[in-house]
Design an enzyme around this catalytic site. Structure first.
Site, mmCIF file in Angstrom:
data_model
loop_
_atom_site.group_PDB
_atom_site.id
_atom_site.type_symbol
_atom_site.label_atom_id
_atom_site.label_comp_id
_atom_site.label_asym_id
_atom_site.label_seq_id
_atom_site.Cartn_x
_atom_site.Cartn_y
_atom_site.Cartn_z
ATOM 1 N N GLU A 53 -26.068 -15.139 14.368
ATOM 2 C CA GLU A 53 -25.739 -14.849 15.748
ATOM 3 C C GLU A 53 -23.981 -14.616 15.952
ATOM 4 O O GLU A 53 -23.381 -15.650 15.767
ATOM 5 C CB GLU A 53 -26.002 -16.101 16.736
ATOM 6 C CG GLU A 53 -25.996 -15.704 18.274
ATOM 7 C CD GLU A 53 -25.895 -16.925 19.192
ATOM 8 O OE1 GLU A 53 -26.100 -18.123 18.770
ATOM 9 O OE2 GLU A 53 -25.685 -16.446 20.493
ATOM 10 N N ASP A 127 -18.514 -9.058 24.590
ATOM 11 C CA ASP A 127 -17.709 -8.468 25.610
ATOM 12 C C ASP A 127 -17.735 -6.885 25.329
ATOM 13 O O ASP A 127 -17.638 -6.343 24.209
ATOM 14 C CB ASP A 127 -16.142 -8.765 25.183
ATOM 15 C CG ASP A 127 -15.016 -7.968 26.159
ATOM 16 O OD1 ASP A 127 -15.249 -7.279 26.689
ATOM 17 O OD2 ASP A 127 -13.991 -8.806 26.238
HETATM 18 C C1 LIG Z 1 -18.587 -13.224 26.285
HETATM 19 S S1 LIG Z 1 -18.651 -14.569 25.040
HETATM 20 C C2 LIG Z 1 -20.257 -14.690 24.694
HETATM 21 C C3 LIG Z 1 -20.735 -16.111 24.241
HETATM 22 C C4 LIG Z 1 -22.153 -16.574 24.160
HETATM 23 N N1 LIG Z 1 -22.873 -15.493 23.269
HETATM 24 C C5 LIG Z 1 -22.743 -16.560 25.301
HETATM 25 O O1 LIG Z 1 -23.826 -15.772 25.612
HETATM 26 O O2 LIG Z 1 -22.645 -17.367 26.123
HETATM 27 C C6 LIG Z 1 -18.242 -13.539 23.484
HETATM 28 C C7 LIG Z 1 -18.071 -14.308 22.319
HETATM 29 O O3 LIG Z 1 -17.797 -13.744 21.174
HETATM 30 C C8 LIG Z 1 -16.566 -14.102 20.739
HETATM 31 N N2 LIG Z 1 -16.053 -12.931 19.876
HETATM 32 C C9 LIG Z 1 -15.567 -11.948 20.549
HETATM 33 N N3 LIG Z 1 -15.269 -11.075 19.470
HETATM 34 C C10 LIG Z 1 -15.111 -11.624 18.466
HETATM 35 C C11 LIG Z 1 -14.706 -11.434 17.038
HETATM 36 N N4 LIG Z 1 -13.993 -10.300 16.768
HETATM 37 N N5 LIG Z 1 -14.791 -12.324 15.864
HETATM 38 C C12 LIG Z 1 -15.286 -13.334 16.327
HETATM 39 N N6 LIG Z 1 -15.838 -13.807 17.445
HETATM 40 C C13 LIG Z 1 -15.768 -12.985 18.705
HETATM 41 C C14 LIG Z 1 -15.632 -14.771 21.748
HETATM 42 O O4 LIG Z 1 -14.834 -15.738 21.083
HETATM 43 C C15 LIG Z 1 -16.663 -15.315 22.593
HETATM 44 O O5 LIG Z 1 -17.262 -16.779 22.223
#
Ligand SMILES: C[S@@+](CC[C@H](N)C(=O)[O-])C[C@H]1O[C@@H](n2cnc3c(N)ncnc32)[C@H](O)[C@@H]1O
Length: 232
Positions: A53, A127
């Site tokens: 995931e 994002d």
């Molecule tokens: C909008 S949140 C969604 C979190 C979770 N999947 C949810 O639906 O509640 C996006 C997550 O992706 C992680 N993330 C974004 N870009 C990343 C990257 N390049 N490497 C590691 N984590 C990343 C962020 O830290 C964040 O926790």
């Protein structure tokens, strides 16, 4: 900026979790990752399929799927330590042996898995990165990295609240030779009542639902072979 006490406490606790692996740029430059190519034999101690995931946040999908599918192994990946802490803690409290978490940058994913080591990838509420295509977790840039670790018949699942990202993936698929296996515009209108798609709701999903957003789902095969999922 001062870091909150709670965050520091979580970071300290992260160091003690047996189901969490943390690695940084410095480590990448200096040493190979110990479990690369060895997740089955040295961590899970079975040959069950490995499911990732990406951007797991608090790890709701990793934990929920691990409970629903004990015959698979799950690894939640995120760069944020205070969020991933929640997933690790849940995995330990529920005594889930088919779960691990990896705190890394997804950009570096090839450093952590060998060719064909991964069977499925879930990307949950990423994002949408509307200004920078290269930063989207489903884009040719990132897919080229996933290709190096995913089995040829492997599947990528996307759950998103972003209309733009949903349409972008569908529009990009033909030119990139990504095969769309399943495409559900609104999961709450279109899937069976008992489905992993609606039964597990992440932190962000709950937030977007309260705002009245539509949640969509796409699954892809990024190599050429055709694969059909009849029931989600
Ligand atoms: C909008 S949140 C969604 C979190 C979770 N999947 C949810 O639906 O509640 C996006 C997550 O992706 C992680 N993330 C974004 N870009 C990343 C990257 N390049 N490497 C590691 N984590 C990343 C962020 O830290 C964040 O926790």
């Amino acid at each position: 900026m001062l870091m909150g006490k709670n965050k520091l406490k979580r970071f300290a606790e992260n160091e003690t979790f047996e189901n969490l692996f943390q690695h940084n740029n410095h480590d990448i430059n200096n040493e190979p990752f110990v479990l690369k190519g060895k997740w089955h034999t040295h961590y899970f101690k079975n040959s069950n399929p490995i499911v990732l995931e990406l951007g797991c946040g608090r790890g709701e999908y990793t934990i929920g799927m691990a409970q629903a599918y004990p015959e698979k192994n799950f690894i939640g990946i995120d760069r944020k330590g205070a969020r991933i802490w929640r997933g690790c803690k849940d995995g330990i409290e529920k005594n889930l042996k088919n779960v691990a978490f990896l705190r890394i940058r997804i950009e570096d994913i090839e450093h952590y898995f060998a060719a064909n080591e991964v069977q499925e990838i879930w990307v949950t509420f990423p994002d949408p990165q509307l200004r920078k295509e290269r930063k989207r977790l489903i884009s040719p840039n990132f897919i080229s990295k996933y290709r190096k670790i995913l089995n040829p018949d492997g599947i990528i699942h996307l759950k998103t609240d972003s209309r733009e990202l949903y349409e972008y993936v569908l529009a990009t698929a033909p030119a990139e030779n990504w095969q769309v296996l399943n495409n559900i515009d609104n999961i709450y209108n279109n899937v069976a009542e008992t489905s992993i798609l609606t039964e597990i709701q992440t932190f962000y999903e709950k937030k977007w639902l309260l705002e009245g957003k539509v949640i969509s789902y796409i699954s892809l095969n990024i190599k050429s072979s055709y694969h059909f999922i009849s029931k989600l």
